[in-house]
Design a protein around this motif. Sequence first.
Motif, short mmCIF file in Angstrom:
data_model
loop_
_atom_site.label_atom_id
_atom_site.label_comp_id
_atom_site.label_asym_id
_atom_site.label_seq_id
_atom_site.Cartn_x
_atom_site.Cartn_y
_atom_site.Cartn_z
N UNK A 147 22.41 37.83 80.78
CA UNK A 147 22.05 36.48 80.34
C UNK A 147 22.63 36.23 78.96
N UNK A 148 23.90 35.96 78.88
CA UNK A 148 24.55 35.79 77.57
C UNK A 148 24.56 34.33 77.13
N UNK A 203 25.68 31.00 86.30
CA UNK A 203 24.79 29.85 86.38
C UNK A 203 24.35 29.46 84.97
N UNK A 204 24.08 28.20 84.80
CA UNK A 204 23.59 27.72 83.51
C UNK A 204 22.07 27.76 83.50
N UNK A 205 21.50 28.40 82.48
CA UNK A 205 20.04 28.48 82.40
C UNK A 205 19.50 27.58 81.31
N UNK A 216 23.55 32.72 83.08
CA UNK A 216 23.16 33.91 83.81
C UNK A 216 24.36 34.34 84.64
N UNK A 217 24.82 35.56 84.40
CA UNK A 217 25.99 36.08 85.11
C UNK A 217 25.52 37.17 86.06
N UNK A 268 30.08 35.46 76.71
CA UNK A 268 30.63 35.58 78.07
C UNK A 268 31.79 36.58 78.14
N UNK A 269 32.62 36.58 77.11
CA UNK A 269 33.74 37.53 77.10
C UNK A 269 33.23 38.97 77.04
#
Lengths: 426, 201, 143
Positions: free
Chosen positions: A130-131, A102-104, A110-111, A136-137
């Motif tokens: 929360x990267x 999700x985009x925060x 937020x993964x 993300x990788x």
Amino acid sequence: MRVLVGILLLWLCNVLHASELEIQVTQGRDDALPIAVVPFGTPDSDPPEDIGAIVAADLHRSGQFDPLPPEDLLSRPHGQEDMIWRDFRVLGTDYVVAGRVETTGEGQYRVRYGLYDVPRQEKVLSQTYEPSGKGLRDVAHAISDRIYEHLTGVPGAFSTRILYVTKNIDLERPYRLQYADADGARVQTILRSREPIMSASWSPNGKRVAYVSFEDEGMPGIYVHDLATAERRRVSSYPGINGAPAWSPDGDRLAITLSRDGNPEIYLLELGSGELTRLTDHYGIDTEPRWMPDGESLLFTSNRAGGPQIYEINVNTGNTRRVTFEGSYNARADVTPDGRFMVFVHRIDGDFHVAVKDLERGTFDVVTSTELDESPSVAPNGSMIIYATQEGGEGILKAVSMDGQVKVELPSREGEVREPAWSPFL
Amino acid sequence: MRSSTLNRLFALTLVATLAACQSTPEQEDTAETEQQDQQEQQEQQDTAEPEPTEPSEPAEAMDEEEEETTRPVTADNFHNHPSNYDASTDTRTVHFAFDKSTVPSAAFGALKAHARHLKSNSNARVRLAGHTDERGTREYNVALGERRAKAVQKYLRLQGVSSDQLETVSYGEEKPARRGTSDMDYAHNRRVEIEYRAGRP
Amino acid sequence: MSQVRKPRRMMADINVVPYIDVMLVLLVVFMITAPMMTQGIQVNLPETDSGAVGDDQEPVVVTVREGGDYHINVGEDQKESASLETVKGHVLRIMKNQPGTLFLVEGDRAVPYGKVIELMSSLQGAGVEQVGLVTEPPEPADS
């Protein structure tokens, strides 16, 4: 509601053969664990990385898992609430990884993910990260690490890096020292040179590397390079060979090969003071030192008995013993983090293979079948060995599990790739 | 009386079953032996097959007996083949046999020419760069390449060249002259290159 | 019982006749019981028992409703009717991963015979080896 079932018709057809083209894993385990990694839900954004795909590729590359291709999924849950257990039971999948990104905020995510046990119909692992977009990788590899550890009992090594040298003769500066994620992504170049670069080695904390460069008018020198600051200094440039740097487990010393006294010998170089101590004293070749994990002794290659064999020397007492007796060529040892298995280059019938020796029980196995295999390097979790070999005259990297059951070909890039070194846990 | 007829019946069935038992193994046996015969025949044929190729070998042996200067260049004699060297400083590469660091006799003339040039030009400086083929581990090959460079250095020193004019370096397998993986490519790559840093002839 | 004997020596031969009698009786007993034993297994199994479906393997049920709609009990939207293509896609995915899966076809009584055959031939086309037809037990006579 009693249903009367009778098998009225039975007919035999040719079994559908699922002959998928595997690019990376050339040989997996027969008992690889079936797992489904459902593409992560992205309800409100299009994140720059496909977490599910990275996790599936990580698990697949370990050879321990047999991820279900996403097109074979019957349903695509993103959490326990929309999980249809039967869809995975009928596919024979024991575990499901599902989650959401999700985009925060601007470039913030937020993964959330969960690992689900299908036969028991329960969630066994979950976490939220929360990267930023760049992270993300890292999150994907961290998820792979946790799943791998939960299901195999061994820490995952997906968040590690590989250091290697490339050579592309079409370039003005053909030699490059590079590192990349363990899956080959995010390549970083440390050094470009007209002259050869070789024998790169990680510091125990993974922040610095040592290597041999012939950049000074074609003469060899040993350099220590800080990856974060790109600061580098030459720590050795004696007449003759300056080679084979190996960091001690405490990170304070380098074991190196110098021939300043006439022929190649192993020295210990104190990095703080620059103090040099000669360790071996033999008229034969002594080179390729590698520390045992306890920091008490070194493995090295010596031809003191005629051909190259691997020896162990105690750095405090100088006591030396021969370790390999199999065949006429054993060289360039590396050792698993627990110190139990030694991997090295072994020659049979003129071909060079990677071999594994159990230092406790003395057993010996050749684990590769390609020719001209060299520079084996063990993953920090002791599961895989990465090594360099040749295919079609080009140097490429391959990896093999310690038992030789899993074989993985690493994505090839332009030019030759050689001398891989697997980083410690970062 | 009843028992006797039963006896006969039993005896009959016994004979019948025995006969049945015997007959099948016999058939199988013959089948097996036939197969064995066929295999043996095939094996005999197999062993017979290579014979026609044998006469070619003496021809190769004859080539080897020919004069040294005219013998064909092979990967095995490449390092010491006269066609690779002349007795002048034009020769800049000394080749070596597999796993050896002995200076080949065919290169002596060329090395003597270099020695004369170096002795008469004290400003001349030479770097002897040792190389190996790509087989074996890299750092061990660096050590082997250094042995080759030092062998050439020693030869030039014995010719009276000052040690100040000579330096050695080894690149191991890092700088191959040829990229292939044939024995001939390897023979080209096992070498010491004589590089003039100053006072080039 | 009295027999003529040669008084000089004992009879050395074993009289095999009684043994043969005993063996023959045994033979006859086996000859009679052997076919009975195989017959004994041929019990009329209750047809409600779905013995072919193991615990570890779950059958996948494809239903043909009265109106001719197809339903398959896997995937999302199980309650909605699925096209034959959707059904075939699911079957192909399952067969690729679990080739031995049992498929059950549950056809409504009112469904035209051709509709079921169409489904079964597309199952066959997807490589399905085992198809079961699901039927309801006949209704009791008094109802």
